[in-house]
Design a protein around this motif. Structure first.
Motif, mmCIF file in Angstrom:
data_model
loop_
_atom_site.group_PDB
_atom_site.id
_atom_site.type_symbol
_atom_site.label_atom_id
_atom_site.label_comp_id
_atom_site.label_asym_id
_atom_site.label_seq_id
_atom_site.Cartn_x
_atom_site.Cartn_y
_atom_site.Cartn_z
ATOM 1 N N LEU A 1 -8.290 -17.457 -8.848
ATOM 2 C CA LEU A 1 -7.519 -18.097 -7.771
ATOM 3 C C LEU A 1 -6.872 -19.387 -8.282
ATOM 4 N N ASP A 2 -7.672 -20.180 -9.033
ATOM 5 C CA ASP A 2 -7.158 -21.459 -9.539
ATOM 6 C C ASP A 2 -5.957 -21.265 -10.476
ATOM 7 N N GLU A 3 -5.957 -20.136 -11.211
ATOM 8 C CA GLU A 3 -4.813 -19.875 -12.097
ATOM 9 C C GLU A 3 -3.518 -19.726 -11.304
ATOM 10 N N HIS A 4 -3.644 -19.159 -10.110
ATOM 11 C CA HIS A 4 -2.434 -18.844 -9.330
ATOM 12 C C HIS A 4 -2.078 -19.888 -8.277
ATOM 13 N N PHE A 5 -3.098 -20.585 -7.782
ATOM 14 C CA PHE A 5 -2.873 -21.421 -6.604
ATOM 15 C C PHE A 5 -3.518 -22.797 -6.734
ATOM 16 N N THR A 6 -3.057 -23.726 -5.892
ATOM 17 C CA THR A 6 -3.783 -24.976 -5.686
ATOM 18 C C THR A 6 -4.735 -24.702 -4.524
ATOM 19 N N VAL A 7 -6.045 -24.753 -4.840
ATOM 20 C CA VAL A 7 -7.043 -24.268 -3.880
ATOM 21 C C VAL A 7 -7.759 -25.437 -3.199
ATOM 22 N N GLU B 1 -0.070 -21.808 2.184
ATOM 23 C CA GLU B 1 0.734 -20.581 2.308
ATOM 24 C C GLU B 1 -0.170 -19.357 2.418
ATOM 25 N N GLY B 2 -1.439 -19.563 2.015
ATOM 26 C CA GLY B 2 -2.380 -18.448 2.108
ATOM 27 C C GLY B 2 -3.751 -18.943 2.523
ATOM 28 N N ILE B 3 -4.527 -18.048 3.120
ATOM 29 C CA ILE B 3 -5.936 -18.352 3.394
ATOM 30 C C ILE B 3 -6.757 -17.147 2.953
ATOM 31 N N LEU B 4 -7.984 -17.406 2.495
ATOM 32 C CA LEU B 4 -8.854 -16.303 2.061
ATOM 33 C C LEU B 4 -10.296 -16.612 2.458
ATOM 34 N N GLY B 5 -10.933 -15.646 3.106
ATOM 35 C CA GLY B 5 -12.327 -15.832 3.486
ATOM 36 C C GLY B 5 -12.753 -14.752 4.449
ATOM 37 N N SER B 6 -13.860 -14.991 5.159
ATOM 38 C CA SER B 6 -14.251 -14.050 6.206
ATOM 39 C C SER B 6 -14.809 -14.831 7.387
ATOM 40 N N ILE C 1 -3.015 -12.514 -4.094
ATOM 41 C CA ILE C 1 -2.033 -12.712 -5.171
ATOM 42 C C ILE C 1 -0.851 -11.750 -4.978
ATOM 43 N N ALA C 2 -1.175 -10.498 -4.700
ATOM 44 C CA ALA C 2 -0.101 -9.501 -4.533
ATOM 45 C C ALA C 2 0.781 -9.850 -3.338
ATOM 46 N N ALA C 3 0.156 -10.138 -2.198
ATOM 47 C CA ALA C 3 0.937 -10.333 -0.965
ATOM 48 C C ALA C 3 1.786 -11.598 -1.043
ATOM 49 N N LEU C 4 1.253 -12.648 -1.693
ATOM 50 C CA LEU C 4 2.062 -13.870 -1.782
ATOM 51 C C LEU C 4 3.254 -13.676 -2.727
ATOM 52 N N SER C 5 3.207 -12.598 -3.559
ATOM 53 C CA SER C 5 4.431 -12.312 -4.318
ATOM 54 C C SER C 5 5.170 -11.110 -3.724
ATOM 55 N N GLY C 6 4.890 -10.844 -2.464
ATOM 56 C CA GLY C 6 5.709 -9.865 -1.733
ATOM 57 C C GLY C 6 5.267 -8.418 -1.851
ATOM 58 N N ASN C 7 4.103 -8.188 -2.484
ATOM 59 C CA ASN C 7 3.643 -6.806 -2.648
ATOM 60 C C ASN C 7 2.544 -6.486 -1.634
ATOM 61 N N VAL C 8 2.880 -5.648 -0.659
ATOM 62 C CA VAL C 8 1.903 -5.307 0.389
ATOM 63 C C VAL C 8 1.692 -3.795 0.459
ATOM 64 N N GLU C 9 1.826 -3.152 -0.703
ATOM 65 C CA GLU C 9 1.672 -1.686 -0.724
ATOM 66 C C GLU C 9 0.266 -1.247 -0.362
ATOM 67 N N LYS C 10 -0.713 -2.038 -0.780
ATOM 68 C CA LYS C 10 -2.123 -1.652 -0.624
ATOM 69 C C LYS C 10 -2.847 -2.645 0.268
ATOM 70 N N ASN C 11 -3.762 -2.165 1.114
ATOM 71 C CA ASN C 11 -4.689 -3.035 1.854
ATOM 72 C C ASN C 11 -4.032 -3.996 2.842
ATOM 73 N N CYS C 12 -2.877 -3.626 3.353
ATOM 74 C CA CYS C 12 -2.181 -4.507 4.289
ATOM 75 C C CYS C 12 -2.246 -3.921 5.701
ATOM 76 N N VAL C 13 -2.623 -4.753 6.654
ATOM 77 C CA VAL C 13 -2.730 -4.313 8.054
ATOM 78 C C VAL C 13 -1.344 -4.213 8.709
ATOM 79 N N ASN C 14 -0.446 -5.126 8.350
ATOM 80 C CA ASN C 14 0.841 -5.211 9.052
ATOM 81 C C ASN C 14 2.024 -5.350 8.075
ATOM 82 N N PRO C 15 2.179 -4.353 7.171
ATOM 83 C CA PRO C 15 3.232 -4.485 6.152
ATOM 84 C C PRO C 15 4.628 -4.609 6.769
#
Ligand code: 8YV
Length: 324
Positions: free
Chosen positions: A19-25, A47-52, A306-320
């Motif tokens: 995560l740190d490689e791609h984002f400021t966390v 721009e993104g959130i991750l957790g449960s 990482i994928a979705a923030l670069s516009g890729n929502v092919e997999k695992n997306c609820v609301n593509p």
């Protein structure tokens, strides 16, 4: 400039580094009104959130005006207001595939544990009650060859059908929004309406997401239709079952027992009457809780973000559709 994200779950070190490689966390412990207020500036930039866990609704979205992607470390997403996300154009990612077998294993464990009274008798052994040959007060009921009813035939329902059919020779009945040809051809599952499922199942296994339609789907009237020898298993979401009605049914013998991994309020309050009933097995929402699977879920959630923030929502997306 790396995009800013909020992390609200502890991750294994290697995934955190990715995560740190791609984002400021910005890492926080939980997502709730208090932590959002405490880290207001970080949420303004995120721009993104991750957790449960936590609640992501219209109110929350006002505090995160730049949010583009929410990545949940879970298959269930009832804590997200998907309409509000859609309106704001926020993509929701989840981890639906990696936990399937583990949750189905948990459901089968609940079936066996409730039927054979595993917890109850093991505790009696520890209490020194095993003094001679055991009598009928230690007996359970058989699982093999009994009718297993599955409410909700998604990935997890299918994996449960596989276990029950191939491993335990159980005839499978199921009810779902639509018929499932793989369940029928591979595991001989028979589709039926909810009433038939309630009336005929020896084990009623609930594997449904929580939605407006499934909230309290199983209440007093439904429990009354079940066999008095039936065992109810819930490892989807607690509020699908009306817990007060379930407690009454377990107390007055409407049904025989219950194996529960999920509850209306979690953690289950210690004052819950469920904990006083000998015919209840209560687990602390461990459906997906193995080292391997929780690692896999966290890994998928990181990849999803990482994928979705670069516009890729092919997999695992609820609301593509929000990106279209
Ligand atoms: C956990 C779950 O509750 O995936 C789900 O929907 O219920 C679980 O696996 C949890 O979200 C794991 O972080």
């Amino acid at each position: 400039m790396k995009p800013s994200i909020i992390l609200y779950k502890k991750l294994p070190d290697d995934l955190r580094s990715r995560l740190d490689e791609h984002f400021t966390v910005t890492e926080i412990n939980n997502l709730n009104a208090e932590t959002v207020a405490q880290h207001a500036e970080a949420f303004q930039q995120a721009e993104g959130i991750l957790g449960s866990g936590g609640k992501v609704d219209g109110e929350f979205l006002k505090k995160a005006p730049k949010l583009r992607v929410a990545s949940s470390v879970s298959v269930g997403y009832d804590n997200f207001d998907v309409d509000a996300l859609n309106q704001r154009g926020v993509v929701l990612m989840h981890t639906p595939t990696v936990l399937t077998d583990t949750v189905a294993d948990t459901m089968m464990a609940l079936v066996l544990t409730a039927a054979r009274r595993v917890v109850e008798v093991a505790e009696r052994v520890k209490a020194g009650e095993w003094q001679g040959s055991i009598g009928a007060d230690w007996f359970g009921v058989d699982v093999h060859h009994k009718k297993l009813g599955i409410l909700g035939m998604g990935r997890i329902g299918l994996a449960l059908a596989q276990r029950a059919h191939l491993g335990f020779n159980m005839p499978i009945l199921y009810n779902a929004r639509k018929q499932h040809s793989e369940a029928e051809t591979r595991f001989d599952a028979q589709y039926c309406d909810l009433d038939t499922l309630l009336k005929e199942s020896d084990f009623l296994c609930i594997s449904l997401p929580l939605t407006d339609e499934t909230h309290h789907l199983i209440g007093e009237a439904q429990l009354a239709k079940m066999k008095s020898s039936a065992i109810l298993i819930n490892a989807g979401r607690g509020p699908v079952v009306d817990e007060q009605a379930l407690i009454a049914a377990l107390k007055n013998g409407t049904i025989h027992a219950a194996g529960l991994d999920v509850f209306e309020v979690e953690p289950l309050p210690v004052s819950s009457e469920l904990l006083t009933l000998p015919n209840v097995v209560a687990l602390p929402h461990i459906g997906s809780a193995t080292h391997e699977t929780r690692y896999g879920m966290a890994r998928d959630a990181v990849d999803n973000l990482i994928a979705a923030l670069s516009g890729n929502v092919e997999k695992n997306c609820v609301n593509p559709q929000v990106l279209k």
